[in-house]
Design a protein around this motif. Structure first.
Motif, PDB file in Angstrom:
ATOM      1  N   ASN A 103       1.150  -1.169   0.187  1.00 14.44           N
ATOM      2  CA  ASN A 103      -0.028   0.007   0.181  1.00 14.44           C
ATOM      3  C   ASN A 103       0.785   1.236  -0.096  1.00 14.44           C
ATOM      4  OD1 ASN A 103      -2.219  -1.827   0.219  1.00 14.44           O
ATOM      5  ND2 ASN A 103      -1.939  -1.962   2.612  1.00 14.44           N
ATOM      6  N   SER A 104       0.258   2.640  -0.033  1.00 10.73           N
ATOM      7  CA  SER A 104       0.951   3.738  -0.184  1.00 10.73           C
ATOM      8  C   SER A 104       1.165   3.863   1.443  1.00 10.73           C
ATOM      9  CB  SER A 104      -0.006   4.851  -0.803  1.00 10.73           C
ATOM     10  OG  SER A 104       0.647   6.073  -0.780  1.00 10.73           O
ATOM     11  N   VAL A 105       2.297   4.410   1.618  1.00  8.80           N
ATOM     12  CA  VAL A 105       2.702   4.694   2.942  1.00  8.80           C
ATOM     13  C   VAL A 105       3.501   6.103   3.200  1.00  8.80           C
ATOM     14  CG1 VAL A 105       2.881   2.142   3.891  1.00  8.80           C
ATOM     15  CG2 VAL A 105       4.977   3.520   3.229  1.00  8.80           C
ATOM     16  N   GLN A 106       3.284   6.925   4.244  1.00  4.32           N
ATOM     17  CA  GLN A 106       3.990   7.990   4.426  1.00  4.32           C
ATOM     18  C   GLN A 106       4.867   7.672   5.448  1.00  4.32           C
ATOM     19  OE1 GLN A 106       1.637  11.356   5.705  1.00  4.32           O
ATOM     20  NE2 GLN A 106       2.935  12.530   4.339  1.00  4.32           N
ATOM     21  N   ILE A 107       6.072   8.446   5.117  1.00  4.68           N
ATOM     22  CA  ILE A 107       7.126   8.122   6.431  1.00  4.68           C
ATOM     23  C   ILE A 107       7.435   9.652   6.470  1.00  4.68           C
ATOM     24  CG2 ILE A 107       9.605   7.552   6.827  1.00  4.68           C
ATOM     25  CD1 ILE A 107       9.350   5.744   4.195  1.00  4.68           C
ATOM     26  N   GLU A 124      13.615   9.918  15.541  1.00  4.62           N
ATOM     27  CA  GLU A 124      12.094   9.125  15.474  1.00  4.62           C
ATOM     28  C   GLU A 124      11.332   9.318  14.218  1.00  4.62           C
ATOM     29  OE1 GLU A 124       9.858   9.823  19.164  1.00  4.62           O
ATOM     30  OE2 GLU A 124       8.107  10.428  17.974  1.00  4.62           O
ATOM     31  N   LEU A 125      10.948   8.153  13.508  1.00  8.16           N
ATOM     32  CA  LEU A 125      10.218   8.226  12.462  1.00  8.16           C
ATOM     33  C   LEU A 125       8.725   7.693  12.574  1.00  8.16           C
ATOM     34  CD1 LEU A 125      12.897   6.616  10.080  1.00  8.16           C
ATOM     35  CD2 LEU A 125      12.056   9.142   9.902  1.00  8.16           C
ATOM     36  N   LYS A 126       7.917   8.373  11.865  1.00  9.18           N
ATOM     37  CA  LYS A 126       6.458   7.844  12.035  1.00  9.18           C
ATOM     38  C   LYS A 126       5.936   7.480  10.584  1.00  9.18           C
ATOM     39  CE  LYS A 126       2.814  10.270  12.263  1.00  9.18           C
ATOM     40  NZ  LYS A 126       1.758  11.061  12.915  1.00  9.18           N
ATOM     41  N   ILE A 127       5.665   6.042  10.542  1.00 11.60           N
ATOM     42  CA  ILE A 127       5.278   5.541   9.232  1.00 11.60           C
ATOM     43  C   ILE A 127       3.729   5.341   9.388  1.00 11.60           C
ATOM     44  CG2 ILE A 127       5.301   3.589   7.445  1.00 11.60           C
ATOM     45  CD1 ILE A 127       8.185   3.105   8.735  1.00 11.60           C
ATOM     46  N   SER A 128       2.857   6.028   8.387  1.00  7.23           N
ATOM     47  CA  SER A 128       1.575   5.905   8.604  1.00  7.23           C
ATOM     48  C   SER A 128       0.927   5.497   7.222  1.00  7.23           C
ATOM     49  CB  SER A 128       0.863   7.248   8.982  1.00  7.23           C
ATOM     50  OG  SER A 128       1.001   8.258   8.066  1.00  7.23           O
ATOM     51  N   ALA A 129      -0.318   5.000   7.066  1.00  8.37           N
ATOM     52  CA  ALA A 129      -0.727   4.683   6.088  1.00  8.37           C
ATOM     53  C   ALA A 129      -2.606   4.728   6.240  1.00  8.37           C
ATOM     54  CB  ALA A 129      -0.393   3.124   5.754  1.00  8.37           C
ATOM     55  N   GLU A 130      -3.286   4.801   5.076  1.00 10.36           N
ATOM     56  CA  GLU A 130      -4.552   4.973   5.012  1.00 10.36           C
ATOM     57  C   GLU A 130      -5.336   3.642   5.281  1.00 10.36           C
ATOM     58  OE1 GLU A 130      -6.421   7.394   2.006  1.00 10.36           O
ATOM     59  OE2 GLU A 130      -4.934   8.740   2.241  1.00 10.36           O
TER      60      GLU A 130
END
Length: 191
Positions: free
Chosen positions: A144-148, A172-178
């Motif tokens: 899926n599409s993810v945002q880093i 610190e990294l945040k990875i999020s996805a719909e």
């Protein structure tokens, strides 16, 4: 210092069993051909069964099949490596492909410490590192599409796209996805 960027270009070459896309090599002026690199992150196709993997003495190798189970022959033993499962081997090992498919590869000189793994997450994933050492991280979106998101920047990866994060400090990294359920490959190398 930290830098997060999406890889839009890569170098594609042939090997005896298929093709390789070199996403990242370090140092930047090194080459796979000259074997003077410390780190190489790539994707390979295995198009011909019975093909010998290139021997790389002095390197550690991590491999993750991304299309199907890969069957490797190592010292006469057939080893099935399931899709999305990491497999580690020494670069000097005799490895023969007994199946076809695609895989991601992380190659490291023996003096470096690293890992490559598939992470399944739901909506959001937090990656933290409290060690003040230089490190390079690799991200490959599997489905899926993810945002880093880092402190200074964010990038969006669609399926089969790659990003690199370089830091010489804590991060610190945040990875999020719909989508609710997501899978990424991520690798980390400490310099």
């Amino acid at each position: 210092m930290e830098n997060l960027y999406k890889l839009d270009e890569y170098k594609e070459t042939s090997w005896s069993g298929g093709k390789t896309r070199e996403y990242f090599i370090y140092p930047v002026d090194s080459t796979y051909k000259d074997r003077d690199f410390k780190i190489r992150f790539s994707e390979a196709s295995v198009d011909i069964t019975g093909t010998d993997f290139t021997k790389l003495p002095g390197y550690k190798r991590y491999l993750i099949p991304i299309t199907n189970t890969l069957i490797l022959n190592m010292k006469g033993n057939k080893i099935p490596i399931k899709k999305y499962t990491a497999f580690y081997f020494d670069g000097s090992d005799d490895i023969v492909s007994e199946s076809t498919g695609h895989d991601l590869n992380l190659m490291l000189s023996e003096d470096l410490v690293g890992k490559l793994e598939v992470v399944k997450f739901y909506n959001e994933l937090l990656i933290k590192d409290d060690i003040k050492k230089s490190k390079i991280l690799f991200f490959y979106s599997l489905e899926n599409s993810v945002q880093i998101i880092s402190k200074k920047k964010s990038v969006t990866l669609d399926k089969n796209e790659v990003a690199v994060f370089i830091s010489d400090d804590k991060f610190e990294l945040k990875i999020s996805a719909e989508k609710e359920e997501n899978k990424i490959v991520w690798g980390k190398v400490t310099l």
